[in-house]
Scaffold this motif. Structure first.
Motif, mmCIF file in Angstrom:
data_model
loop_
_atom_site.group_PDB
_atom_site.id
_atom_site.type_symbol
_atom_site.label_atom_id
_atom_site.label_comp_id
_atom_site.label_asym_id
_atom_site.label_seq_id
_atom_site.Cartn_x
_atom_site.Cartn_y
_atom_site.Cartn_z
ATOM 1 N N ALA A 52 0.841 -1.188 0.000
ATOM 2 C CA ALA A 52 0.000 0.000 0.000
ATOM 3 C C ALA A 52 0.877 1.239 0.000
ATOM 4 N N PRO A 53 0.671 2.161 -0.937
ATOM 5 C CA PRO A 53 1.475 3.382 -0.980
ATOM 6 C C PRO A 53 1.338 4.155 0.318
ATOM 7 N N ALA A 54 2.443 4.647 0.832
ATOM 8 C CA ALA A 54 2.402 5.425 2.063
ATOM 9 C C ALA A 54 1.905 6.825 1.753
ATOM 10 N N PRO A 55 1.011 7.377 2.572
ATOM 11 C CA PRO A 55 0.534 8.736 2.339
ATOM 12 C C PRO A 55 1.638 9.735 2.573
ATOM 13 N N THR A 56 1.699 10.759 1.764
ATOM 14 C CA THR A 56 2.730 11.780 1.926
ATOM 15 C C THR A 56 2.219 12.975 2.715
ATOM 16 N N ALA A 57 0.904 13.082 2.865
ATOM 17 C CA ALA A 57 0.327 14.186 3.635
ATOM 18 C C ALA A 57 -1.114 13.848 3.968
ATOM 19 N N THR A 58 -1.642 14.518 4.966
ATOM 20 C CA THR A 58 -3.043 14.310 5.301
ATOM 21 C C THR A 58 -3.897 15.184 4.400
ATOM 22 N N ASP A 59 -5.208 14.947 4.401
ATOM 23 C CA ASP A 59 -6.092 15.824 3.651
ATOM 24 C C ASP A 59 -6.706 16.884 4.557
ATOM 25 N N GLU A 60 -6.121 17.050 5.742
ATOM 26 C CA GLU A 60 -6.584 18.102 6.641
ATOM 27 C C GLU A 60 -5.910 19.422 6.248
ATOM 28 N N PRO A 61 -6.589 20.558 6.396
ATOM 29 C CA PRO A 61 -5.954 21.839 6.103
ATOM 30 C C PRO A 61 -4.819 22.103 7.078
ATOM 31 N N PRO A 62 -3.790 22.879 6.667
ATOM 32 C CA PRO A 62 -2.642 23.136 7.543
ATOM 33 C C PRO A 62 -3.020 23.644 8.917
ATOM 34 N N ALA A 63 -4.080 24.453 9.013
ATOM 35 C CA ALA A 63 -4.468 25.024 10.306
ATOM 36 C C ALA A 63 -4.912 23.958 11.292
ATOM 37 N N SER A 64 -5.280 22.760 10.795
ATOM 38 C CA SER A 64 -5.753 21.706 11.679
ATOM 39 C C SER A 64 -4.617 20.957 12.353
#
Length: 209
Positions: A52-64
């Motif tokens: 499974a490809p490792a995620p490179t970032a979350t889909d949360e906005p930076p402020a979160s």
């Protein structure tokens, strides 16, 4: 190693690859013995992390992204660094030289968003006592505050804790999806093995409010 309100984008379903990566995340193992180790337990044999490809970032906005955790009853206060996945699909831990700094697993949920927000910290390292050294003393009902990038804090209440073998880490219980916002704190615990690494993990569970 081993609250508050802030605005956030409405929760969206994460890609299947990310969910698979979460389910195959291995137990935290890089805590304190005479010699630190960056090794982590192997992921579940039925779903190797390499598939499974490792995620490179979350889909949360930076402020979160959370910036600080405070546990008043234990006099713990720490900034939070972002943690991702290692090349083998296991969860990163803070470097030993930053033993007094906890981390937020950015492949999971941000505090306040639906799903588990996972904070990881060392118990001890070769440099001595670390940020979550006293986490074993936390009690049910204790308050945990997590500050978001907008400066506002969210309040969580501890609902329970458990000590588990690193060889039987409850991956789904810690990283698996939840309908509401939840918080997990993870560190090392237990006796040392022949190489000087703790054999167990301590997991603290908390809910908003």
């Amino acid at each position: 190693m081993h609250v508050r309100t802030f605005s956030h984008r409405p929760h969206r379903s994460r890609p299947a690859a990310l969910l698979a990566a979460l389910v195959t995340c291995a137990a935290l193992t890089a805590c304190a013995g005479p010699e630190p180790s960056s090794a982590t337990s192997p992921p579940a044999a039925s779903a190797p992390a390499s598939s499974a490809p490792a995620p490179t970032a979350t889909d949360e906005p930076p402020a979160s992204a959370p910036t600080e955790v405070t546990i008043p009853s234990l006099k713990i206060r720490s900034s939070l660094m972002r943690l991702g996945l290692n090349a083998d699909g296991t969860v990163e831990v803070p470097p030993a030289e930053k033993a007094m700094t906890a981390g937020w697993y950015s492949g999971g949920s941000a505090p306040g968003a639906p799903g588990p927000a996972v904070l990881i910290g060392h118990n001890d390292t070769r440099f001595g006592r670390a940020v979550f050294h006293d986490l074993k003393d936390i009690r049910k009902g204790a308050e945990v505050l997590v500050r978001g990038g907008d400066g506002k804090s969210l309040r969580f209440t501890v609902t329970g804790k458990e000590t588990v073998s690193k060889q039987a880490f409850p991956t789904e219980r810690v990283y698996g999806a939840t309908k509401g916002s939840t918080l997990r704190l993870v560190t090392c615990d237990g006796a040392f093995d022949a190489e000087g690494h703790p054999v167990d993990n301590l997991i603290v569970y908390a809910e908003p409010g």
